[in-house]
Design a protein around this motif. Structure first.
Motif, PDB file in Angstrom:
ATOM      1  N   ILE A  47       0.863  -1.074  -0.057  1.00 36.33           N
ATOM      2  CA  ILE A  47       0.181  -0.005   0.004  1.00 36.33           C
ATOM      3  C   ILE A  47       0.773   1.344   0.076  1.00 36.33           C
ATOM      4  O   ILE A  47       1.724   1.514   0.848  1.00 36.33           O
ATOM      5  N   ASN A  49      -0.302   4.436  -1.493  1.00 41.37           N
ATOM      6  CA  ASN A  49      -1.097   5.307  -1.618  1.00 41.37           C
ATOM      7  C   ASN A  49      -1.823   5.940  -0.349  1.00 41.37           C
ATOM      8  O   ASN A  49      -2.884   6.768  -0.636  1.00 41.37           O
ATOM      9  N   TYR A  50      -1.431   5.613   0.943  1.00 41.50           N
ATOM     10  CA  TYR A  50      -2.060   6.113   1.809  1.00 41.50           C
ATOM     11  C   TYR A  50      -1.171   7.379   2.531  1.00 41.50           C
ATOM     12  O   TYR A  50       0.008   6.725   3.223  1.00 41.50           O
ATOM     13  N   ASP A 274     -16.883   2.171   1.553  1.00 39.46           N
ATOM     14  CA  ASP A 274     -16.976   1.673   0.222  1.00 39.46           C
ATOM     15  C   ASP A 274     -18.509   1.396   0.023  1.00 39.46           C
ATOM     16  O   ASP A 274     -18.630   1.277  -1.118  1.00 39.46           O
ATOM     17  N   SER A 280     -14.852   5.932  -5.269  1.00 36.34           N
ATOM     18  CA  SER A 280     -13.463   6.222  -4.647  1.00 36.34           C
ATOM     19  C   SER A 280     -13.293   5.257  -3.398  1.00 36.34           C
ATOM     20  O   SER A 280     -13.019   5.668  -2.370  1.00 36.34           O
ATOM     21  N   THR A 282     -11.292   3.635  -1.402  1.00 40.57           N
ATOM     22  CA  THR A 282      -9.847   3.562  -0.911  1.00 40.57           C
ATOM     23  C   THR A 282      -9.917   3.757   0.449  1.00 40.57           C
ATOM     24  O   THR A 282     -10.856   4.240   1.017  1.00 40.57           O
TER      25      THR A 282
END
Ligand SMILES: Cc1cc2nc3c(=O)[nH]c(=O)nc-3n(C[C@H](O)[C@H](O)[C@H](O)COP(=O)(O)OP(=O)(O)OC[C@H]3O[C@@H](n4cnc5c(N)ncnc54)[C@H](O)[C@@H]3O)c2cc1C
Length: 303
Positions: A47, A49-50, A274, A280, A282
């Motif tokens: 991961i 993209n956090y 979600d 989106s 995420t």
């Protein structure tokens, strides 16, 4: 009577619980699984993209989340099965017979992988059904496999498996793959991957493990069998909203509809993560929505 009951302990639900503690709200989290974390248990990719935190996989990110929650005060009930919910009355009935009441409910039940619904799909779980290319690659090295789906997840998994499998057959119902160009270009360069578009997988065949699949190419043509040892299905996800659907506004796919404050059309019922965000899905969006819901609820309770 609790201030807030949060249904689901994935990133969204955990974030709300964290923020409820920050804001002095009394929160109870209900989770049906044995452990908190939701889909993080199925993330085997890094991961990256956090913002502010990198993790090798979902399990590592979850360690950071739970460490941050150690000092937060909220109640968490895992392995808790809800039998019904009365949203207007904000009353939840558990399978154990217990009844719970709160001022606000936050729905954070996330999504689940969509099933193909073909014979063999359930029977061969753990016996040739591949859960993740990243996780299961080594187990299927040297074997022929089949991947079903045409989006990013299917094509990315086919590419991962093609690094170790002699052949990968990608079966997609539509006329064109939906995956991003970066993936489809890589696909063209991989000669061990065969793509069947306008085709459906109709059966998974085997005795005590997967041995073959049946594929139907174009309507009207006779299905044929292909020998494979593994099958991976990535045909999207569906929201976990069956408990609520009759009482609340959803879109045509069953996702809960919310405004910018994460409110649904039922007063004091919020939806986050979600389950209400097909655009989106995420971890950052889920945790941000959790903060919004807690802040809005806190402001309502102090009015
Ligand atoms: C393979 C994979 C890779 C991913 N990679 C990334 C990535 O790199 N970066 C990123 O930002 N996101 C990634 N995601 C997406 C990310 O994991 C999700 O956006 C995030 O987990 C959503 O959090 P959520 O809390 O809304 O839902 P979920 O994580 O789905 O959690 C929902 C929780 O609710 C519980 N629940 C459901 N129904 C009930 C019920 N009736 N009663 C009680 N509990 C219930 C479930 O058991 C679950 O624990 C990935 C997802 C997958 C599957």
């Amino acid at each position: 009577m609790h201030d807030v009951i949060i249904i689901g302990a994935g990133p969204a639900g955990l974030s709300t619980a964290f923020w409820c503690d920050e804001l002095g709200l009394d929160a109870l989290v209900l989770e049906q699984a044995e452990e908190v974390g939701g889909q993080l248990h199925r993330v085997y990719n890094p991961i990256n993209n956090y913002l502010g935190l990198k993790a090798h996989d979902g399990a590592e990110l979850l360690v950071h989340f739970t460490a941050d929650l150690e000092d937060a005060e909220f109640d968490l009930w895992t392995q808790t099965s809800i039998s019904s919910v009365d949203l207007k009355a904000r009353r939840i009935s558990l399978a154990s017979g217990e009844e719970l009441q709160s001022i606000a409910i936050v729905i954070a039940t996330g999504v689940r992988p969509r099933e193909l619904g073909v014979p063999g799909e359930k029977e061969f779980v753990g016996k040739g059904m591949i859960e993740s290319g990243a996780r299961d690659r080594d187990r299927f090295a040297g074997h022929d496999v089949c991947v079903v789906g045409g989006g990013d997840a299917a094509v990315e998994n086919a590419l991962l498996l093609a690094e170790v499998c002699p052949t990968v057959t990608l079966v997609h119902r539509g006329r064109k793959l939906r995956a991003r160009r970066e993936f489809t270009e890589q696909l063209q360069a991989k000669h061990c991957i065969t793509v069947f578009t306008e085709s459906v997988l109709t059966r998974i065949i085997g005795s005590d493990r997967v041995e073959a699949v049946e594929i139907q190419r174009k309507q009207g043509l006779k299905p044929f069998q292909l020998a494979v040892r593994g099958v991976l299905i990535r045909i999207g996800v569906e929201p976990n909203t069956e408990l609520f659907r009759e009482q609340i506004e959803t879109d045509e796919r069953g996702y809960l509809v919310v405004n910018s404050q994460q409110e649904t059309n039922v007063p004091m019922i919020f939806a986050i993560g979600d389950v209400s965000n097909p655009i989106s899905p995420t971890i950052s969006s889920a945790s941000g929505a959790g903060a919004t819901a807690a802040k809005v609820i806190a402001s309502r309770l102090t009015k």
